[in-house]
Design a protein around this motif. Structure first.
Motif, PDB file in Angstrom:
ATOM      1  N   VAL A 113       0.844  -1.199   0.000  1.00 32.04           N
ATOM      2  CA  VAL A 113       0.000   0.000   0.000  1.00 32.04           C
ATOM      3  C   VAL A 113       0.882   1.253   0.000  1.00 32.04           C
ATOM      4  CG1 VAL A 113      -1.821   1.256   1.199  1.00 32.04           C
ATOM      5  CG2 VAL A 113      -1.799  -1.248   1.253  1.00 32.04           C
ATOM      6  N   PRO A 114       0.837   2.084  -1.053  1.00 33.20           N
ATOM      7  CA  PRO A 114       1.609   3.321  -1.083  1.00 33.20           C
ATOM      8  C   PRO A 114       0.891   4.424  -0.301  1.00 33.20           C
ATOM      9  CG  PRO A 114       0.370   3.102  -3.106  1.00 33.20           C
ATOM     10  CD  PRO A 114       0.091   1.857  -2.306  1.00 33.20           C
TER      11      PRO A 114
ATOM     12  N   ASP B 261       5.677   4.911  -5.836  1.00 33.84           N
ATOM     13  CA  ASP B 261       5.900   5.314  -4.436  1.00 33.84           C
ATOM     14  C   ASP B 261       5.771   4.149  -3.461  1.00 33.84           C
ATOM     15  OD1 ASP B 261       6.236   8.005  -5.201  1.00 33.84           O
ATOM     16  OD2 ASP B 261       4.062   8.297  -5.199  1.00 33.84           O
ATOM     17  N   LEU B 262       6.149   2.951  -3.909  1.00 36.42           N
ATOM     18  CA  LEU B 262       6.042   1.776  -3.046  1.00 36.42           C
ATOM     19  C   LEU B 262       7.431   1.348  -2.593  1.00 36.42           C
ATOM     20  CD1 LEU B 262       3.740   0.005  -1.973  1.00 36.42           C
ATOM     21  CD2 LEU B 262       4.208  -1.583  -3.833  1.00 36.42           C
TER      22      LEU B 262
ATOM     23  N   ASP C 135      19.607   5.615   2.573  1.00 35.80           N
ATOM     24  CA  ASP C 135      20.140   5.840   3.908  1.00 35.80           C
ATOM     25  C   ASP C 135      19.030   6.254   4.866  1.00 35.80           C
ATOM     26  OD1 ASP C 135      19.568   8.452   3.174  1.00 35.80           O
ATOM     27  OD2 ASP C 135      21.659   9.104   3.076  1.00 35.80           O
ATOM     28  N   ALA C 136      19.417   6.579   6.102  1.00 32.24           N
ATOM     29  CA  ALA C 136      18.423   6.888   7.133  1.00 32.24           C
ATOM     30  C   ALA C 136      17.569   8.091   6.762  1.00 32.24           C
ATOM     31  CB  ALA C 136      19.131   7.129   8.464  1.00 32.24           C
ATOM     32  N   ALA C 137      18.174   9.112   6.168  1.00 29.04           N
ATOM     33  CA  ALA C 137      17.405  10.300   5.805  1.00 29.04           C
ATOM     34  C   ALA C 137      16.363   9.981   4.741  1.00 29.04           C
ATOM     35  CB  ALA C 137      18.345  11.396   5.311  1.00 29.04           C
ATOM     36  N   THR C 138      16.750   9.165   3.777  1.00 24.17           N
ATOM     37  CA  THR C 138      15.812   8.774   2.717  1.00 24.17           C
ATOM     38  C   THR C 138      14.660   7.957   3.290  1.00 24.17           C
ATOM     39  OG1 THR C 138      17.625   8.742   1.111  1.00 24.17           O
ATOM     40  CG2 THR C 138      15.608   7.568   0.513  1.00 24.17           C
ATOM     41  N   VAL C 139      14.988   7.027   4.188  1.00 23.40           N
ATOM     42  CA  VAL C 139      13.952   6.197   4.794  1.00 23.40           C
ATOM     43  C   VAL C 139      13.034   7.052   5.669  1.00 23.40           C
ATOM     44  CG1 VAL C 139      13.520   4.286   6.379  1.00 23.40           C
ATOM     45  CG2 VAL C 139      15.362   4.120   4.688  1.00 23.40           C
ATOM     46  N   ALA C 140      13.611   7.975   6.432  1.00 23.96           N
ATOM     47  CA  ALA C 140      12.800   8.834   7.293  1.00 23.96           C
ATOM     48  C   ALA C 140      11.827   9.675   6.472  1.00 23.96           C
ATOM     49  CB  ALA C 140      13.694   9.731   8.140  1.00 23.96           C
ATOM     50  N   GLU C 141      12.257  10.137   5.308  1.00 23.37           N
ATOM     51  CA  GLU C 141      11.352  10.900   4.432  1.00 23.37           C
ATOM     52  C   GLU C 141      10.183  10.034   3.976  1.00 23.37           C
ATOM     53  OE1 GLU C 141      13.762  12.340   1.286  1.00 23.37           O
ATOM     54  OE2 GLU C 141      14.820  13.839   2.518  1.00 23.37           O
ATOM     55  N   ALA C 142      10.443   8.764   3.667  1.00 20.68           N
ATOM     56  CA  ALA C 142       9.377   7.854   3.251  1.00 20.68           C
ATOM     57  C   ALA C 142       8.422   7.575   4.406  1.00 20.68           C
ATOM     58  CB  ALA C 142       9.976   6.549   2.733  1.00 20.68           C
ATOM     59  N   VAL C 143       8.971   7.436   5.613  1.00 18.90           N
ATOM     60  CA  VAL C 143       8.125   7.260   6.788  1.00 18.90           C
ATOM     61  C   VAL C 143       7.221   8.470   6.972  1.00 18.90           C
ATOM     62  CG1 VAL C 143       8.128   7.076   9.317  1.00 18.90           C
ATOM     63  CG2 VAL C 143       9.731   5.707   7.966  1.00 18.90           C
ATOM     64  N   GLN C 144       7.767   9.653   6.784  1.00 18.71           N
ATOM     65  CA  GLN C 144       6.977  10.866   6.953  1.00 18.71           C
ATOM     66  C   GLN C 144       5.857  10.958   5.920  1.00 18.71           C
ATOM     67  OE1 GLN C 144       7.373  13.026   9.611  1.00 18.71           O
ATOM     68  NE2 GLN C 144       5.371  13.688   8.860  1.00 18.71           N
ATOM     69  N   ARG C 145       6.127  10.486   4.702  1.00 23.22           N
ATOM     70  CA  ARG C 145       5.068  10.491   3.686  1.00 23.22           C
ATOM     71  C   ARG C 145       3.917   9.586   4.119  1.00 23.22           C
ATOM     72  NH1 ARG C 145       9.606  10.697   0.167  1.00 23.22           N
ATOM     73  NH2 ARG C 145       9.608   8.443  -0.159  1.00 23.22           N
ATOM     74  N   MET C 146       4.246   8.458   4.713  1.00 24.83           N
ATOM     75  CA  MET C 146       3.197   7.578   5.225  1.00 24.83           C
ATOM     76  C   MET C 146       2.431   8.253   6.365  1.00 24.83           C
ATOM     77  SD  MET C 146       2.970   4.787   3.526  1.00 24.83           S
ATOM     78  CE  MET C 146       3.767   3.417   2.696  1.00 24.83           C
ATOM     79  N   ALA C 147       3.153   8.923   7.251  1.00 25.88           N
ATOM     80  CA  ALA C 147       2.500   9.616   8.363  1.00 25.88           C
ATOM     81  C   ALA C 147       1.610  10.738   7.855  1.00 25.88           C
ATOM     82  CB  ALA C 147       3.554  10.158   9.323  1.00 25.88           C
ATOM     83  N   ASP C 148       2.093  11.492   6.881  1.00 28.63           N
ATOM     84  CA  ASP C 148       1.286  12.572   6.314  1.00 28.63           C
ATOM     85  C   ASP C 148       0.014  12.037   5.647  1.00 28.63           C
ATOM     86  OD1 ASP C 148       3.199  14.368   7.154  1.00 28.63           O
ATOM     87  OD2 ASP C 148       4.173  14.532   5.194  1.00 28.63           O
ATOM     88  N   ALA C 149       0.074  10.786   5.167  1.00 28.09           N
ATOM     89  CA  ALA C 149      -1.086  10.184   4.516  1.00 28.09           C
ATOM     90  C   ALA C 149      -2.081   9.611   5.508  1.00 28.09           C
ATOM     91  CB  ALA C 149      -0.621   9.088   3.560  1.00 28.09           C
TER      92      ALA C 149
END
Length: 291
Positions: free
Chosen positions: A181-182, A239-240, A245-259
């Motif tokens: 789920v994206p 977007d799946l 690195d950690a910064a890239t992963v954290a940005e993806a986590v934030q996109r999930m949180a924003d959704a």
């Protein structure tokens, strides 16, 4: 704050769980999630062991397929774990992969009906109520737990389709979404679960959404992620997953949180070369970057 966790994948043998659970606990990781995919490892047995080996780690199981479990036994297991390890247990239920249920003679004609009946009965039993029900699949005659949890724990449910997602809002305390789920799918799932809650007269704000995020880091991360997406048939979904690195992963986590995700669980690839290192990466490097 967005809660963060990682998955212990059942492609690893059960004897690896002890070291990974202890690594997660020592690193300060919030949650470690287990699966009960057929025909790998028992979710309840693994969760009990991981909880006993650790001090503060919350342990989730997502998902436990309800066709495999009598409602009374499933609720007794949930109650026992919650009394032994208060506020550290997260159990998710689903109607199971139908081909697997067919392999073991547990496939039912209406998986949705079974899941609804199971969730309704389990939540009532965990509240300490005496339950009598004569449903299509769930049948109880004056059943009450002798040792219910001091506080009824959340009962979570997994879903993907619109009807199932509305059902999680109506009958569960939270929704678990798999790694297919994206972010746009998370938004839609949150909306559908909220619709279900409103239809049932429940408050949407009390419903947690937990999302798995397929994650690869370290050497060959992009290639490992792409290979897993291709194997699952999800390579064309935008977007799946995330690799980097950690910064890239954290940005993806934030996109999930924003959704709309309240909790994001990083799911390593099946060929993750260092599962203990992945847990430490999640706790030590990604967690500080996620609000």
């Amino acid at each position: 704050m967005t809660a963060l966790g990682a998955v212990f994948r059942p492609q690893l043998p059960p004897e690896r769980l002890r070291d990974i659970a202890r690594t997660a606990d020592d690193a300060g990781l919030e949650q470690l999630w287990l699966w009960e995919d057929c025909f790998f490892e028992s979710g309840i047995a693994s969760a009990a062991a991981a909880l006993a080996w650790t001090e503060r780690l919350r342990v989730g199981v997502g998902l436990l397929p309800v066709p495999l479990r009598n409602i009374a036994l499933a609720t007794m297991e949930a109650a026992t774990l919650n009394r032994l390890f208060p506020e550290r247990v997260l159990l998710g239920f689903g109607h199971g992969i139908q081909s697997w249920m067919g392999q073991v003679g547990a496939r039912v004609e209406s998986p949705m009906t079974l899941l609804r009946e199971h969730l309704d009965a389990m939540r009532a039993l965990l509240r300490g109520e005496r339950v009598t029900v004569d449903g299509r699949y769930v049948k109880l005659d004056g059943v009450v737990l002798d040792w219910p949890p001091a506080t009824a724990p959340p009962v979570l449910a997994g879903a993907r389709g619109p009807r199932s997602l509305r059902l999680t809002g109506e009958a569960a305390d939270g929704t678990i979404l798999d790694a297919g789920v994206p972010p746009d799918g998370v938004r839609q799932a949150r909306r559908l679960a909220d619709e279900g809650r409103k239809a049932a007269g429940r408050t949407p704000d009390d419903h947690e959404v937990i999302v798995y995020l397929l994650t690869a880091t370290g050497p060959d991360a992009a290639a490992r992620l792409q290979s897993e997406l291709e194997d699952s048939g999800d390579a064309s979904v935008p977007d799946l997953g995330v690799a980097g690195d950690a910064a890239t992963v954290a940005e993806a986590v934030q996109r999930m949180a924003d959704a709309g995700a309240d909790t994001v669980i990083l799911q390593p690839t099946a060929d993750e070369p260092d599962p203990e290192g992945f847990v430490r990466f999640t706790a030590d490097q990604v967690r500080p970057l996620v609000p």
